[in-house]
Design a protein around this motif. Structure first.
Motif, PDB file in Angstrom:
ATOM      1  N   LEU A 145      -0.937  20.305   4.009  1.00 25.14           N
ATOM      2  CA  LEU A 145      -1.543  19.978   2.710  1.00 25.14           C
ATOM      3  C   LEU A 145      -0.528  19.504   1.672  1.00 25.14           C
ATOM      4  O   LEU A 145      -0.764  18.557   0.924  1.00 25.14           O
ATOM      5  CB  LEU A 145      -2.299  21.217   2.187  1.00 25.14           C
ATOM      6  N   GLU A 146       0.623  20.116   1.671  1.00 20.96           N
ATOM      7  CA  GLU A 146       1.668  19.724   0.718  1.00 20.96           C
ATOM      8  C   GLU A 146       2.065  18.259   0.948  1.00 20.96           C
ATOM      9  O   GLU A 146       2.279  17.498  -0.007  1.00 20.96           O
ATOM     10  CB  GLU A 146       2.879  20.632   0.925  1.00 20.96           C
ATOM     11  N   GLY A 147       2.130  17.884   2.202  1.00 18.56           N
ATOM     12  CA  GLY A 147       2.457  16.495   2.555  1.00 18.56           C
ATOM     13  C   GLY A 147       1.378  15.532   2.090  1.00 18.56           C
ATOM     14  O   GLY A 147       1.661  14.424   1.619  1.00 18.56           O
ATOM     15  N   LEU A 148       0.126  15.949   2.186  1.00 15.42           N
ATOM     16  CA  LEU A 148      -0.988  15.093   1.744  1.00 15.42           C
ATOM     17  C   LEU A 148      -0.920  14.866   0.239  1.00 15.42           C
ATOM     18  O   LEU A 148      -1.125  13.753  -0.248  1.00 15.42           O
ATOM     19  CB  LEU A 148      -2.335  15.753   2.082  1.00 15.42           C
ATOM     20  N   LYS A 149      -0.608  15.946  -0.484  1.00 13.14           N
ATOM     21  CA  LYS A 149      -0.528  15.844  -1.948  1.00 13.14           C
ATOM     22  C   LYS A 149       0.599  14.892  -2.348  1.00 13.14           C
ATOM     23  O   LYS A 149       0.450  14.080  -3.262  1.00 13.14           O
ATOM     24  CB  LYS A 149      -0.296  17.229  -2.571  1.00 13.14           C
ATOM     25  N   LEU A 150       1.706  14.993  -1.628  1.00 12.33           N
ATOM     26  CA  LEU A 150       2.828  14.090  -1.919  1.00 12.33           C
ATOM     27  C   LEU A 150       2.442  12.641  -1.638  1.00 12.33           C
ATOM     28  O   LEU A 150       2.767  11.737  -2.410  1.00 12.33           O
ATOM     29  CB  LEU A 150       4.042  14.470  -1.062  1.00 12.33           C
ATOM     30  N   LEU A 151       1.747  12.425  -0.535  1.00 16.56           N
ATOM     31  CA  LEU A 151       1.331  11.056  -0.186  1.00 16.56           C
ATOM     32  C   LEU A 151       0.495  10.450  -1.310  1.00 16.56           C
ATOM     33  O   LEU A 151       0.687   9.295  -1.697  1.00 16.56           O
ATOM     34  CB  LEU A 151       0.511  11.069   1.115  1.00 16.56           C
ATOM     35  N   ARG A 152      -0.462  11.242  -1.816  1.00 12.62           N
ATOM     36  CA  ARG A 152      -1.341  10.727  -2.877  1.00 12.62           C
ATOM     37  C   ARG A 152      -0.544  10.419  -4.147  1.00 12.62           C
ATOM     38  O   ARG A 152      -0.694   9.364  -4.755  1.00 12.62           O
ATOM     39  CB  ARG A 152      -2.442  11.755  -3.155  1.00 12.62           C
ATOM     40  N   GLU A 153       0.312  11.362  -4.500  1.00 11.82           N
ATOM     41  CA  GLU A 153       1.089  11.194  -5.731  1.00 11.82           C
ATOM     42  C   GLU A 153       1.989   9.949  -5.636  1.00 11.82           C
ATOM     43  O   GLU A 153       2.005   9.098  -6.535  1.00 11.82           O
ATOM     44  CB  GLU A 153       1.942  12.445  -5.955  1.00 11.82           C
ATOM     45  N   VAL A 154       2.688   9.844  -4.523  1.00  8.34           N
ATOM     46  CA  VAL A 154       3.634   8.737  -4.363  1.00  8.34           C
ATOM     47  C   VAL A 154       2.883   7.411  -4.181  1.00  8.34           C
ATOM     48  O   VAL A 154       3.260   6.381  -4.745  1.00  8.34           O
ATOM     49  CB  VAL A 154       4.578   9.028  -3.173  1.00  8.34           C
ATOM     50  N   GLY A 155       1.795   7.462  -3.422  1.00 11.90           N
ATOM     51  CA  GLY A 155       0.981   6.251  -3.237  1.00 11.90           C
ATOM     52  C   GLY A 155       0.494   5.729  -4.580  1.00 11.90           C
ATOM     53  O   GLY A 155       0.629   4.540  -4.893  1.00 11.90           O
ATOM     54  N   ASP A 156      -0.044   6.609  -5.408  1.00  8.26           N
ATOM     55  CA  ASP A 156      -0.550   6.191  -6.723  1.00  8.26           C
ATOM     56  C   ASP A 156       0.586   5.649  -7.595  1.00  8.26           C
ATOM     57  O   ASP A 156       0.424   4.663  -8.307  1.00  8.26           O
ATOM     58  CB  ASP A 156      -1.242   7.368  -7.436  1.00  8.26           C
ATOM     59  N   HIS A 157       1.721   6.286  -7.513  1.00  8.01           N
ATOM     60  CA  HIS A 157       2.865   5.873  -8.331  1.00  8.01           C
ATOM     61  C   HIS A 157       3.258   4.415  -8.036  1.00  8.01           C
ATOM     62  O   HIS A 157       3.596   3.658  -8.943  1.00  8.01           O
ATOM     63  CB  HIS A 157       4.042   6.811  -8.061  1.00  8.01           C
ATOM     64  N   PHE A 158       3.217   4.037  -6.758  1.00  8.58           N
ATOM     65  CA  PHE A 158       3.640   2.680  -6.384  1.00  8.58           C
ATOM     66  C   PHE A 158       2.457   1.751  -6.081  1.00  8.58           C
ATOM     67  O   PHE A 158       2.648   0.680  -5.503  1.00  8.58           O
ATOM     68  CB  PHE A 158       4.584   2.733  -5.174  1.00  8.58           C
ATOM     69  N   ASN A 159       1.257   2.181  -6.452  1.00  9.17           N
ATOM     70  CA  ASN A 159       0.044   1.395  -6.182  1.00  9.17           C
ATOM     71  C   ASN A 159      -0.104   1.039  -4.699  1.00  9.17           C
ATOM     72  O   ASN A 159      -0.384  -0.102  -4.332  1.00  9.17           O
ATOM     73  CB  ASN A 159       0.028   0.132  -7.058  1.00  9.17           C
ATOM     74  N   LEU A 160       0.139   2.023  -3.862  1.00  8.54           N
ATOM     75  CA  LEU A 160      -0.020   1.840  -2.420  1.00  8.54           C
ATOM     76  C   LEU A 160      -1.220   2.652  -1.939  1.00  8.54           C
ATOM     77  O   LEU A 160      -1.443   3.772  -2.421  1.00  8.54           O
ATOM     78  CB  LEU A 160       1.223   2.346  -1.672  1.00  8.54           C
ATOM     79  N   LEU A 161      -1.967   2.100  -1.003  1.00  6.21           N
ATOM     80  CA  LEU A 161      -2.996   2.906  -0.350  1.00  6.21           C
ATOM     81  C   LEU A 161      -2.277   3.883   0.577  1.00  6.21           C
ATOM     82  O   LEU A 161      -1.109   3.671   0.909  1.00  6.21           O
ATOM     83  CB  LEU A 161      -3.938   2.013   0.462  1.00  6.21           C
TER      84      LEU A 161
END
Ligand code: PEP
Ligand code: MN
Length: 342
Positions: A145-161
């Motif tokens: 779950l921690e990895g999923l949260k990081l993915l979302r945060e970082v994805g949003d930061h760089f406008n990546l899906l």
């Protein structure tokens, strides 16, 4: 379906086959030539096993004409499927979408570093495993779950899906708020219960080919997801197991044009798992683009020597950036585009 009878088949044997076909719901057209009788069976049934006919006495050969998958077949949507995301990215259109990132999410710093580099180079989707299917139970199993949260945060930061692998049914709900695309790994291509449940979600699914799966089996697995109502399936060639030992897997590039002909679904190539060796990834990515891939899935790590998984097949960010420039040159030659550096 065509049933060719042996030239020694008796009239009684032929009649038995005709009756069997009629019982299965087919209408039967019989042609008797000089040597043998051929039965053409026409009907809507797709779920039969041709071996049930092959074992009847007097039968020489059975040939299926219509594919056993319907929703995944090209004729269902001859114009092809384009999957559109809220940020305007389309998979299956003119643009070839590059999905890149580490094999596994390892830390916040790692993900930020890699995501920044791949986004600058023109990737539109961030990959990263939070739940990892490892061959050994003692290897790193992912951050969950921690990895999923990081993915979302970082994805949003760089406008990546964001794309990440789902390994079991219980993870679907957990992952839904954090990811844009569910990845079904090679090991789960025939986890039919998982596929069925992914048919009920409203997010695209990238389905990888199993290491020993035929393309028909891949399309039948896609059919499981689509039969549940989720038509947003993206297929992926990621290498199959052959007798060759030089590479980790053998990337079947020919699967790309074959799938594009048989199916309307977008087709992806993963040259990272397809070769297992960093220096073989760029040539196979270029070949996949030229062969008609709609998307590429590529592992990139800022420090691959210390990666927790698949370091040997992960590109350095500079290598990835160079590859993207090469892909941008090749794409127009095959009528495609790759998004620009940002
Ligand atoms: C991955 O993408 O990291 C992965 C585990 O892929 P595959 O299922 O193709 O082995
Ligand atoms: Mn990997």
């Amino acid at each position: 379906m065509i049933v060719a009878m042996q030239d020694t088949a008796t009239e009684q044997q032929i009649q038995q086959v005709v009756e069997h076909l009629i019982r299965m719901g087919f209408s039967v057209h019989r042609t008797t030539g000089e040597r043998q009788t051929v039965l053409a069976a026409v009907g809507a049934r797709v779920d039969f096993d041709t071996r049930n006919l092959e074992v009847l006495s007097g039968v020489e050969h059975v040939h299926r004409i219509s594919a056993p998958y319907k929703l995944a077949g090209r004729s269902f949507r001859p114009e092809g499927t384009i999957i559109e995301f809220s940020n305007g990215v389309q998979i299956g259109g003119d643009q070839v979408v590059v999905m890149a990132g580490p094999c596994s999410v390892e830390s916040r710093e790692q993900l930020f570093t890699v995501a920044e580099q791949v986004s600058k180079a023109g990737a539109r989707v961030l990959r990263g495993g939070a739940f990892k299917p490892r061959s050994s139970p003692y290897s790193f199993q992912g951050m969950g779950l921690e990895g999923l949260k990081l993915l979302r945060e970082v994805g949003d930061h760089f406008n990546l899906l964001v794309i990440s692998e789902v390994m079991e049914i219980a993870q679907i709900e957990v992952m839904l708020p954090y990811i844009d695309i569910f990845q079904v790994g090679a090991r789960n291509m025939q986890n039919f219960n998982l596929l069925r449940d992914l048919g009920k979600v409203k997010k695209p699914v990238l389905l990888k080919r199993g290491i020993a799966a035929t393309l028909e089996e891949l399309l039948l697995s896609a059919e499981y997801i689509m039969a549940g109502g989720n038509y947003d399936v993206i297929l992926c060639e990621r290498g199959i197991r052959t007798f060759e030992t030089y590479t980790r897997n053998t990337l079947d590039v020919s699967a790309i044009p074959i799938i594009k002909k048989l199916s309307h679904l977008p087709m992806t190539s993963d040259p990272s798992h397809g070769t297992g060796l960093r220096d073989k990834v760029p040539p196979m990515a270029r070949a996949s683009l030229a062969a008609g891939a709609d998307a590429l899935l590529i592992e990139v790590h800022h420090d691959p020597d210390n990666a927790l998984s698949d370091g040997a097949q992960s590109l350095y960010p500079e290598q990835f950036s160079k590859l993207m420039d090469e892909l941008r040159m090749i794409a127009p030659a095959v009528g495609r585009r790759i998004s620009a550096r940002t």
